[in-house]
Design an enzyme around this catalytic site. Sequence first.
Site, short mmCIF file in Angstrom:
data_model
loop_
_atom_site.label_atom_id
_atom_site.label_comp_id
_atom_site.label_asym_id
_atom_site.label_seq_id
_atom_site.Cartn_x
_atom_site.Cartn_y
_atom_site.Cartn_z
NE ARG A 272 -13.36 -5.09 9.58
CZ ARG A 272 -13.07 -4.56 10.76
NH1 ARG A 272 -13.80 -4.82 11.83
NH2 ARG A 272 -12.01 -3.78 10.90
CE1 TYR B 88 -15.73 -2.71 2.92
CE2 TYR B 88 -16.06 -3.87 5.00
CZ TYR B 88 -15.22 -3.24 4.10
OH TYR B 88 -13.88 -3.17 4.36
CE LYS C 27 -10.25 -9.24 8.69
NZ LYS C 27 -10.10 -8.46 7.48
CG HIS D 124 -6.48 -9.20 11.18
ND1 HIS D 124 -6.67 -7.92 11.64
CD2 HIS D 124 -6.77 -9.17 9.86
CE1 HIS D 124 -7.06 -7.14 10.62
NE2 HIS D 124 -7.13 -7.88 9.54
CB SER E 18 -8.61 -3.05 9.97
OG SER E 18 -9.14 -4.28 10.42
CG ASP F 261 -7.18 -9.56 5.94
OD1 ASP F 261 -6.74 -8.60 6.60
OD2 ASP F 261 -8.38 -9.91 5.96
NE ARG G 268 -10.80 -2.43 2.84
CZ ARG G 268 -9.93 -2.91 3.73
NH1 ARG G 268 -9.15 -3.92 3.41
NH2 ARG G 268 -9.85 -2.38 4.93
P1 GTP Z 1 -6.79 -4.50 6.14
O1 GTP Z 1 -7.00 -4.98 4.75
O2 GTP Z 1 -7.81 -3.48 6.56
O3 GTP Z 1 -6.67 -5.59 7.13
O4 GTP Z 1 -5.46 -3.61 6.14
P2 GTP Z 1 -3.89 -3.85 5.95
O5 GTP Z 1 -3.27 -4.10 7.27
O6 GTP Z 1 -3.62 -4.83 4.87
O7 GTP Z 1 -3.39 -2.39 5.51
P3 GTP Z 1 -2.75 -1.87 4.15
O8 GTP Z 1 -1.43 -2.52 3.83
O9 GTP Z 1 -3.76 -1.89 3.10
O10 GTP Z 1 -2.41 -0.36 4.54
C1 GTP Z 1 -3.39 0.55 4.94
C2 GTP Z 1 -2.90 1.97 4.74
O11 GTP Z 1 -1.66 2.18 5.41
C3 GTP Z 1 -2.66 2.31 3.28
O12 GTP Z 1 -3.17 3.60 3.02
C4 GTP Z 1 -1.17 2.31 3.14
O13 GTP Z 1 -0.73 3.20 2.15
C5 GTP Z 1 -0.70 2.72 4.54
N1 GTP Z 1 0.63 2.13 4.84
C6 GTP Z 1 1.00 0.84 4.69
N2 GTP Z 1 2.30 0.65 5.02
C7 GTP Z 1 2.77 1.86 5.40
C8 GTP Z 1 4.05 2.33 5.85
O14 GTP Z 1 5.03 1.60 5.96
N3 GTP Z 1 4.14 3.66 6.18
C9 GTP Z 1 3.06 4.50 6.06
N4 GTP Z 1 3.25 5.78 6.38
N5 GTP Z 1 1.85 4.10 5.62
C10 GTP Z 1 1.71 2.81 5.30
C1 SPV Z 2 -10.25 -5.37 7.64
O1 SPV Z 2 -11.10 -4.52 7.96
O2 SPV Z 2 -9.40 -5.79 8.44
C2 SPV Z 2 -10.20 -5.89 6.25
C3 SPV Z 2 -11.30 -5.60 5.35
O3 SPV Z 2 -9.28 -6.62 5.92
S1 SPV Z 2 -12.70 -6.59 5.71
O4 SPV Z 2 -12.64 -7.79 4.89
O5 SPV Z 2 -13.84 -5.80 5.39
O6 SPV Z 2 -12.70 -6.99 7.10
MN MN Z 3 -8.04 -7.21 7.63
#
Ligand code: GTP
Ligand code: SPV
Ligand code: MN
Length: 619
Positions: free
Chosen positions: A87, A230, A239, A259, A281, A306, A401
């Site tokens: 983003r 993207y 978003k 979010h 994020s 999300d 992703r």
């Molecule tokens: P967006 O899609 O960007 O909104 O992100 P999200 O909040 O869904 O994050 P996601 O669960 O994809 O995690 C992002 C990163 O954090 C990944 O590389 C995970 O492996 C890491 N992660 C998630 N949960 C944990 C945790 O409990 N501990 C650690 N150390 N890393 C974590």
């Molecule tokens: C984030 O950045 O919080 C995401 C990926 O979940 S995007 O859809 O690109 O915003």
């Molecule tokens: Mn997100």
Amino acid sequence: MTPTSPLPPVPVTDVFGGPAPTLRHPGLAAWVEEMTALTQPDAVVWCEGSSAEYHRLCDQLVDQGTFIRLSRPNSFLARSTPDDVARVEGRTFVCPEREEDAGPSNNWREPAAMRAELDDRFRGAMTGRTLYVVPFAMGPIGSPLTQIGVEITDSPYVVVSMHLMARVGREALDSLGTDGEFVRAMHSVGRPLIAPDGSCRPDVPWPSHPDKYIVHFPQDREIWSFGSGYGGNALLGKKCFALRIASAMGRDEGWLAEHMLLLRMTTPDGHDLHLAGAFPSACGKTNLAMIRPTLPGWTIRTLGDDIVWMRPGGPGTDGRLRAINPEAGFFGVAPGTGPDSNPVAVEMIARDTIFTNVALTDDGDVWWEGLTDQPPAHLIDWRGQEWTPDCDRPAAHPNSRFTVSVQRCPTLDSAWDDPAGVPVDIVLFGGRRATTVPLVAEAPTWERAVFAGATMASERTAAAEGTLGQVRRDPFAMLPFSGYHLADHWTHWLALGARLGPRRPRVFQVNWFRRGAAGRFLWPGFGENSRVLAWIADRVLDRAEAVETPVGLVPAPGALDITGLDLPPGTLDRLLDVDLEAWQQEVAAVREFFAGLGDRVPPELTRELDALERRLAAR
Ligand code: GTP
Ligand code: SPV
Ligand code: MN
């Protein structure tokens, strides 16, 4: 053909070349005509959302070099250009009539001036391309919480991604009737195939434009996105609509667009609780939504990873907050997703998945950091270059992703498509903090809960352009996504709590990311987070002990189950520790943050800040 020559009539068809749907909605027809005249595509195609349409467009994307067909079934790899991987917050604009309504956290331009600029950008932007019309529903068709949008795009990558991420097609169109309201979502990658000098030029695998615009007009329920392919910039249901536009709708109509992830947990003795959790994020929403509990007897079902829309139940309901996930797919972070960290996701993406900016293995499959402990001996990296483990660069982009339908999720909850939504029992606020914030703390009052949300901070991740690791305030994980003034969002939450009264959800702060002296995470995270969820559930069920600290109620000694965990002695104390000096610095940082938001900060929250300072001083 030159841009100035009179254009032949643009053929309008559905994706199979058949007749376009009979349009019963004159407002929609007029808008599509107007956008066609502006962008001058070679053809207009109405998308119906069928799987035949999906496969046909995927084949086309393979033919034109955007997709590489993978060895896992019905799956593809796309590689973006290096300048289109995340983003672009600096190029994201929220343009209500008055600047003060956007608030200092949003870029603002005077709407008429911005519209003129966009007009210039979009004029002739689709020459040589096909304009796709993608009607979509955010939420189950027929739910009172659901909203309809129509995305116009010149990117077939966006169309197939929308197929996975939203409920696309005729049902959405039909639910509009003759005069239903819909969000206008206009998108172009900004690379016409007829150059400004009139010459034709070939297409490229990932068309984009260096000057990007992600623009929102909340008062008109309109989005204009230019120059990027993207996810968060181009899949406009996500978003742009479901957070920035929808949050402004919710402010006006008394509901919330957040979010957040959404899950259902079932305790060993059969209690069902629904949890909505806001994390910035790349801070763990997808992983928590799909958690495989390590504590025996606990079950987690996934509802969303999300975005959550919620509103207080209307007449005939139990008056609690009811929530839906408006999306129909996951656009999840690949790196860090492996059989140990997120086995559910690994199974989910075994087929029918679009991967963007991960690495390609020699046998035509995908790889990213964290998928296996040992990297393959040879890869093609996300830029399309040779890669070996001794290369000093990541094979997959840190914000690479996967895009996949919720239907593929092995832990998908049966209520994910329920038009009534689910009642919210628990709200979680989480961030990525190496210091200061304890593993878990409960907010004892609604004001303190809203204060906790408003003062969240997190280290910056690769999900947006910018410096990694820097701690920044990210209230409610909505800093980049609020369609209006952040402080008004807090006022909205306070008012909602007053409206819900005793039916308010219980609110907890969590932090999986606290680090020890060696810089290692103190808490094992992932499946072990179920131990924290269990304490939270037992608090709600009135059967877990807590002790007061200046920053909230933390588990009493012995109340958090860590049996079988290999934690060095004293680790839990450090995870739950409230470091007075660090919190005094936090208070000063919040005071400065509040000052930057001016007199819109609700007085309740300023009082909470003063009260926190007094509690710290009294320790
Ligand atoms: P967006 O899609 O960007 O909104 O992100 P999200 O909040 O869904 O994050 P996601 O669960 O994809 O995690 C992002 C990163 O954090 C990944 O590389 C995970 O492996 C890491 N992660 C998630 N949960 C944990 C945790 O409990 N501990 C650690 N150390 N890393 C974590
Ligand atoms: C984030 O950045 O919080 C995401 C990926 O979940 S995007 O859809 O690109 O915003
Ligand atoms: Mn997100």
